[in-house]
Write an enzyme that holds these catalytic residues in place. Structure first.
Site, short mmCIF file in Angstrom:
data_model
loop_
_atom_site.label_atom_id
_atom_site.label_comp_id
_atom_site.label_asym_id
_atom_site.label_seq_id
_atom_site.Cartn_x
_atom_site.Cartn_y
_atom_site.Cartn_z
N TYR A 137 -7.60 15.32 -8.35
CA TYR A 137 -6.70 14.62 -9.26
C TYR A 137 -5.73 15.61 -9.92
O TYR A 137 -4.52 15.37 -9.98
CB TYR A 137 -7.51 13.88 -10.32
CG TYR A 137 -6.69 12.99 -11.21
CD1 TYR A 137 -6.28 11.73 -10.78
CD2 TYR A 137 -6.35 13.39 -12.50
CE1 TYR A 137 -5.53 10.90 -11.61
CE2 TYR A 137 -5.60 12.56 -13.32
CZ TYR A 137 -5.20 11.33 -12.88
OH TYR A 137 -4.46 10.51 -13.71
N LYS A 183 -1.60 15.72 -9.57
CA LYS A 183 -0.68 15.54 -10.69
C LYS A 183 0.20 16.78 -10.90
O LYS A 183 1.34 16.66 -11.37
CB LYS A 183 -1.46 15.19 -11.96
CG LYS A 183 -2.15 13.83 -11.88
CD LYS A 183 -1.17 12.70 -11.57
CE LYS A 183 -1.82 11.34 -11.56
NZ LYS A 183 -0.87 10.24 -11.32
N ASN A 188 3.43 4.25 -10.66
CA ASN A 188 2.21 4.24 -11.44
C ASN A 188 0.94 4.26 -10.59
O ASN A 188 -0.10 4.73 -11.05
CB ASN A 188 2.21 2.99 -12.33
CG ASN A 188 0.88 2.73 -12.97
OD1 ASN A 188 0.45 3.47 -13.86
ND2 ASN A 188 0.19 1.69 -12.53
N ASP A 226 0.87 -1.17 0.00
CA ASP A 226 0.00 0.00 0.00
C ASP A 226 0.91 1.23 0.00
O ASP A 226 1.55 1.53 1.01
CB ASP A 226 -0.89 0.00 1.25
CG ASP A 226 -1.88 1.15 1.26
OD1 ASP A 226 -1.75 2.08 0.44
OD2 ASP A 226 -2.80 1.14 2.10
N VAL A 227 0.98 1.91 -1.14
CA VAL A 227 1.93 3.03 -1.26
C VAL A 227 1.57 4.19 -0.34
O VAL A 227 2.40 5.08 -0.12
CB VAL A 227 2.04 3.53 -2.72
CG1 VAL A 227 2.55 2.44 -3.63
CG2 VAL A 227 0.72 4.10 -3.22
#
Length: 254
Positions: A159, A163, A91, A64-65
């Protein structure tokens, strides 16, 4: 007779499906030993089994990042098993419901930021440390950005913010890594057709409020782009690359 060099080691997060899976398959085809990270163990192990049948080497490490301890355990495994890391493709990422900002709950905001920003930071931090101390020193970090790192879609503030943050992190690591032979790149993807994006083939909200079907691009082209960047010598770098469906409304968005 020249000594055969050991296979390079690559790590892909979010490797169980979509873009991550396509990139992992491409790197395996290129001869890398690939460490597969993701929250779901089953698709990771299926990919390991498929690679083994083809005489290729892969290792599944459920991760789990968002969790620092989980990421530390992932990199401890990489270092213990292989002793080094040559390439990482960050990713793993999530989105939030496409609703006006005042209708977006805090939990969705935090999930996007924790996964897309903190998750990338944790993996970059661990990769940077391993690449800095390993011998020979250096390696390549490739971050999955998005065209939303430059221009938003309607109702995508979490989002888009995440990013934009990844883009800043990528540029910072590209600078800070010079001293240690660590190159950092970002690939910005537009409309790659995966299990998660297939819904877009039925229509996507546009800036004028209309719902329109947009062109999609085969995920293989994204994987090929990552493979190209990964294969460069560390003396060369692609700082930022955009791979998108030719006729999608990115240029001219807004």
């Amino acid at each position: 007779m020249s000594k055969q060099l050991p296979a390079k080691v690559a790590l892909v997060t979010g490797a169980g499906s979509g873009i991550g899976r396509a990139v992992a398959l491409g790197l395996l085809e290129d001869g890398y030993t690939v460490v597969l990270a993701g929250r779901r163990a089953e698709p990771l192990q299926a990919l390991v089994d498929s690679a083994r049948e083809q005489g290729r080497k892969a290792l599944a490490v459920p991760t789990d990042v968002r969790d620092a301890a989980s990421v530390d355990a992932l990199f401890a495994t990489v270092e213990e098993v292989y002793g080094r890391l040559d390439v990482i493709f960050n990713n793993a990422g999530v989105n939030a419901p496409a609703v006006p900002m005042d209708e977006l709950d805090v939990e969705h905001w935090l999930n996007v930021l924790n996964t897309n920003v903190t998750g990338v930071y944790l993996c970059c931090r661990a990769a940077f440390g391993l690449m800095r101390r390993q011998q020979p020193q250096g390696g390549r970090i490739i971050n999955n950005g998005s065209i939303s790192a430059h221009v938003p879609r309607p109702f995508t503030a979490p989002y888009t913010a995440s990013k934009h943050a990844v883009l800043g992190l990528t540029k910072s690591l590209a600078l800070d890594g010079r001293e240690f032979g660590i190159a950092c790149s970002q690939i910005d993807i537009g409309n790659a057709l995966t299990e998660l994006s297939v819904r877009m083939t039925k229509g996507v909200r546009q800036a004028n409020g209309e719902i329109a079907v947009e062109p999609m691009v085969d995920v293989k082209h994204v994987a090929d782009a990552v493979r190209y960047i990964a294969g460069l010598p560390l003396s060369a770098n692609v700082l930022n690359m955009t791979v998108m469906a030719t006729n999608m409304p990115f240029v001219g968005r807004g």
